[in-house]
Design an enzyme around this catalytic site. Structure first.
Site, mmCIF file in Angstrom:
data_model
loop_
_atom_site.group_PDB
_atom_site.id
_atom_site.type_symbol
_atom_site.label_atom_id
_atom_site.label_comp_id
_atom_site.label_asym_id
_atom_site.label_seq_id
_atom_site.Cartn_x
_atom_site.Cartn_y
_atom_site.Cartn_z
ATOM 1 N N HIS A 243 0.841 -1.194 0.000
ATOM 2 C CA HIS A 243 0.000 0.000 0.000
ATOM 3 C C HIS A 243 0.881 1.251 0.000
ATOM 4 O O HIS A 243 1.928 1.297 0.657
ATOM 5 C CB HIS A 243 -0.906 0.004 1.237
ATOM 6 N N HIS A 244 0.430 2.282 -0.740
ATOM 7 C CA HIS A 244 1.249 3.487 -0.906
ATOM 8 C C HIS A 244 1.444 4.236 0.418
ATOM 9 O O HIS A 244 2.359 5.056 0.547
ATOM 10 C CB HIS A 244 0.590 4.415 -1.925
ATOM 11 N N SER A 245 0.594 3.996 1.407
ATOM 12 C CA SER A 245 0.754 4.695 2.689
ATOM 13 C C SER A 245 2.028 4.273 3.409
ATOM 14 O O SER A 245 2.510 4.986 4.289
ATOM 15 C CB SER A 245 -0.456 4.431 3.595
ATOM 16 N N LEU A 246 2.604 3.125 3.032
ATOM 17 C CA LEU A 246 3.838 2.679 3.675
ATOM 18 C C LEU A 246 5.050 3.452 3.185
ATOM 19 O O LEU A 246 6.085 3.479 3.851
ATOM 20 C CB LEU A 246 4.048 1.179 3.452
ATOM 21 N N GLY A 247 4.952 4.085 2.030
ATOM 22 C CA GLY A 247 6.081 4.861 1.528
ATOM 23 C C GLY A 247 5.948 5.125 0.051
ATOM 24 O O GLY A 247 5.102 4.541 -0.630
#
Length: 393
Positions: free
Chosen positions: A102-106
């Site tokens: 998921h893009h929220s991880l980086g």
């Protein structure tokens, strides 16, 4: 080797904070990270595919499955990363792993840095792979060289800052116009009535970096300039082939978003040094991006190098602007003042009003292995935005 893969992921990847946390909503409605227990087996997925489809075309079988992932939400009851394993040969490798994060991880740069830190040199599995050489440029892309002696040189130096200010104003106006009303025309590359659950096909093509560098040196430009020119040419040929248009002198002007990593040029080396010394918790894996809106031209040229020349001209103009800094600061301010939903809405409007996005990342500079498995290639990609997204390296 599933046991070796499981043990390696547990010892390396799963030790990082966001990879062992889930997202929860607090009383104020804000998302935050909550540490949790990681069961690596839940993140290793071995899909059951149609044996006939695999036997007929294993490459397409993998591609079809990865495309189906774009329609499926991730399980938010556990950390937002998955390994989908295909234990059959394709045209390029003995087996394949599709890693969904998921893009929220980086952002792409931080995630690829993390992946590289989990690999080992194939020549010596006891050490991390060699790092890319530091770039020759040390300052910002818009930094002007100090003037040499003489009044004319000084005036030229001052004038360069005037041009920088003017270009920045023009680009900022274009940024707001794009958010408010300025849309690209509909082409073969732009989706209509985009839905989050719409199936998105992810494909990749490998090309020789030596060939790219050969053109770069001959044209006295950068790798980025060549890759943008190559994409100009490829999509132009695709457009005229698919559309059936015969007026090859026609040129369609659309726009692309060039995503720019705003970390210092030494950040990759600094991150790896922290990981080596056991200070991986100090590494910031978040999103540190700005973006530039690049004019993009779909048209036919008799000289293939004209695509590179046009790409270089556009990129050189954008280097004389603080647009990338402004877009990053604007995103931060909007997020802090108006919250996540407003920031997401504005960003989605920006990418839905443009056509294409570009990014590049530096990968390993030597042959590497991951948990004992030799790596043939790494093909980063992304889905979600309503855009065509070439290329990532």
């Amino acid at each position: 080797n599933l046991p070796a893969l499981r043990a390696g992921i547990e010892a390396q990847l799963a030790r990082y904070p966001h990879f062992r946390s889930i997202q929860v909503t607090d009383r104020d409605g804000e998302l935050r990270w909550l540490p949790t227990t990681v069961n690596v087996d839940n993140h290793l997925i071995r899909p059951t595919l149609d044996p006939a489809a695999v036997a007929a075309n294993p490459d397409k079988a993998v591609e079809d499955y990865v495309a189906s992932l774009s329609t499926l939400p991730m399980d938010r009851s556990q950390p937002l990363w998955e390994f989908h394993l295909f234990d059959f040969p394709t045209s390029e490798a003995t087996s394949t792993a599709a890693i969904r994060v998921h893009h929220s991880l980086g952002d792409g740069m931080s995630l690829l840095t993390l992946l590289m830190a989990c690999t080992r040199s194939a020549a010596d599995p006891t050490r991390l792979p060699a790092m890319p050489p530091l770039p020759t440029r040390t300052g910002a892309i818009y930094q002007r060289p100090r003037p040499s002696a003489g009044v004319l040189a000084f005036l030229a130096w001052v004038w360069s800052f005037v041009v920088l200010a003017w270009h920045t104003v023009v680009d900022v106006v274009g940024f707001f116009a794009t958010i408010l009303f300025l849309k690209d025309p509909h082409t073969l590359f732009k989706r209509v009535n985009h839905a989050e659950t719409q199936r998105k096909r992810i494909v990749h093509r490998r090309l020789s970096l030596d060939d790219v560098k050969f053109v770069k040196n001959a044209m006295k430009c950068t790798v980025n300039d060549v890759l943008i020119g190559v994409t100009y040419a490829a999509l132009s040929r695709y457009h005229f082939r698919k559309s059936g248009e015969t007026d090859t002198h026609k040129e369609i002007r659309v726009r692309s978003m060039l995503l720019v990593n705003l970390r210092p040029t030494t950040s990759l080396h600094a991150c790896v040094d922290m990981i080596k010394s056991g200070k991986e918790s100090h590494v910031e894996w978040g999103n540190e991006l700005g973006f530039i809106i690049l004019p993009f031209f779909i048209g036919m040229h008799s000289d293939p190098l004209d695509y590179v020349r046009k790409g270089k001209k556009v990129v050189d103009r954008k280097k004389s602007s603080l647009e990338v800094v402004f877009t990053h600061v604007a995103a931060e301010v909007i997020f802090k003042v108006f919250g996540l939903k407003a920031a997401s809405a504005i960003f989605h409007r920006m990418i839905s009003h443009t056509t294409i996005s570009f990014a590049n990342m530096t990968g390993p500079v030597e042959q590497v292995e991951f948990c004992g498995h030799p790596i043939v290639f790494i093909a980063p990609s992304g889905y979600g935005p309503p855009e065509v997204s070439p290329p990532k390296i």
